[in-house]
Design an enzyme around this catalytic site. Structure first.
Site, PDB file in Angstrom:
ATOM      1  N   GLY A 188       3.211  -8.882  -0.159  1.00 16.46           N
ATOM      2  CA  GLY A 188       2.731  -7.657  -0.781  1.00 16.46           C
ATOM      3  C   GLY A 188       1.261  -7.664  -0.353  1.00 16.46           C
ATOM      4  CE  LYS A 193       7.405 -11.641   0.904  1.00 13.37           C
ATOM      5  NZ  LYS A 193       5.746 -12.206   0.001  1.00 13.37           N
ATOM      6  CE  LYS A 221       4.195 -16.860  -1.016  1.00 15.03           C
ATOM      7  NZ  LYS A 221       3.478 -15.543  -1.653  1.00 15.03           N
ATOM      8  CB  SER A 242      -4.125 -11.393 -10.452  1.00 17.81           C
ATOM      9  OG  SER A 242      -3.826 -12.022  -9.549  1.00 17.81           O
ATOM     10  CG  ASP A 292       4.158 -16.408  -8.331  1.00 18.13           C
ATOM     11  OD1 ASP A 292       5.011 -14.935  -8.051  1.00 18.13           O
ATOM     12  OD2 ASP A 292       3.408 -16.049  -6.837  1.00 18.13           O
TER      13      ASP A 292
END
Length: 406
Positions: free
Chosen positions: A71, A387, A23, A146, A289
């Site tokens: 986001g 997502k 992603k 970032s 993450d």
């Protein structure tokens, strides 16, 4: 999609997984594709909700775009539309309207952008009146997200004077910034870095064909499974041994938790030694993450630890540190803040039928899924994985971890 009962007590954790495209790479490349002066063909794009939202809005002729819970899409499109002529309104889900964007908006305004808040100051929705930005010198805090920095860097080549961007304070998630710059360079943009100052020269993105690498963040859940399994062997396809993704540090992290990584051509093979550290410490500033997956793995193995670099987790899809503490508490594990780090103590108690709240956060669902090897668990709102990884539950079934409606 309903809540799922996830059960891995008979799972072999042996099989082959074809990872979907990253992603992070996909979303950056789509912005660059929209600015390229030649045809840029992207192969293996992520099928995630976030990437599909970005594609949909970029292709739309509407002056209003709804990013949903994406986001990255909100931040990248804010910079993109600010740097291109036209009027655009960007909005999103209820949670998106609670996620701050003021630092990015202030930076774009300083470069000549006209952006107004359509609701609460500092938060979406945004009304953007785009134009060619003048660029020049700019300072921005580097300790929040970032993605703000990547958003600015990607549109910098189209600014009249390029961009000289000074990063102030502790730089979080720098590998994501490096990923952005390397992709830009690959497509013909010139840049330089001197300590915490990045210079991007004016230019145009070139065309070509780019194969999108599989998602190392998604691979983390298989590392977690292997750490908890008895005799795993998982072959992961789609990853590159030399990767632009910061999360490719996974093999080094999970070597401390008993997982062995080997490459057989273009296949990443995971097995297990069982040799683990007695206390785990890591700074996740460059790979936030991965934090949820690793925290849950340590809790399941009964390995106490100290986790730092988690500051950005507070402004993700949910406050991820608070969510981790709440859900691990259901298993008798303590995850508490201690100054600038978080401490983990205790071992997951075996309790059947524990409900895992996901807080509209895909990574909460996937990070806790490996606990199904210890006992069946119930993942609430399981559709949230779309997502970033829509086929996650199907892929888990390949390794013997079943899921059925609760």
């Amino acid at each position: 999609m309903p809540d799922l009962i996830v059960d891995g007590h008979n799972a072999s954790v042996q099989g082959s997984i074809e990872l979907e495209g990253s992603k992070s790479l996909s979303n950056r490349l789509l912005i660059m594709q929209a600015m390229a002066d030649e045809k840029l063909e992207l192969r293996g794009l992520s099928p995630s909700d976030d990437t599909e939202a970005l594609q949909r809005i970029l292709k739309s002729k509407s002056s209003a775009g709804n990013v949903g819970a994406a986001g990255t899409t909100m931040r990248f499109l804010t910079a993109f539309y600010a740097a291109h002529p036209g009027d655009q309104v960007l909005t999103g889900s209820a949670r998106m309207l609670q996620r701050p964007i003021g630092i990015l908006v202030d930076a774009l305004r300083a470069l000549g952008a006209v952006i107004n808040y359509a609701g609460e100051e500092g938060y979406p929705p945004l009304h953007i009146r785009g134009s060619k930005l003048r660029g020049g010198k700019l300072s921005i805090r580097a300790d929040v997200s970032s993605q703000y920095i990547s958003a600015l860097l990607m549109v910098a080549p189209e600014m009249e004077n390029g961009l000289e961007l000074e990063l102030t304070g502790k730089v979080g998630s720098f590998p994501y910034i490096r990923m952005t710059l390397e992709l830009m360079s690959m497509l013909g943009i010139r840049y330089s870095i001197d300590r915490q100052v990045i210079r991007v020269e004016p230019g145009k993105y070139h065309g070509g064909i780019v194969q999108v690498e599989g998602d190392w963040s998604a691979a983390s859940y298989y590392f977690g499974l292997c750490a908890l399994a008895d005799d795993p062997q998982v072959d992961i396809h789609g990853l590159f041994s030399r990767s632009l993704q910061g999360d490719s540090v996974l093999p080094a992290i999970y070597a401390q938790l008993g997982v062995v990584t080997a490459w057989d051509g273009d296949v990443c093979r995971l097995t297990k030694t069982g040799n683990t550290v007695t206390y785990f410490e890591y700074d996740f500033s460059d790979c936030p993450d991965l934090a949820q997956t690793v925290v849950v793995t340590c809790a399941a193995l009964g390995i106490p630890g100290s986790f730092s670099g988690l500051e950005s987790l507070r402004i993700k899809e949910t406050d991820r540190t608070a969510a981790l503490a709440a859900e691990l508490g259901k298993f008798g594990v303590q995850f508490t803040q201690d100054g600038d780090s978080w401490k983990l103590e205790g071992t997951c108690e075996r309790k059947e039928g524990v409900h895992i709240a996901t807080y509209d956060d895909h990574r909460m669902a996937m990070a806790f899924a490996p606990l199904a090897l210890l006992q069946p668990i119930i993942i609430e709102d399981s559709r949230v994985v779309a997502k970033s990884y829509p086929s996650f539950w199907d892929d888990l079934s390949i390794l013997g971890v079943s899921s059925s409606p609760a």
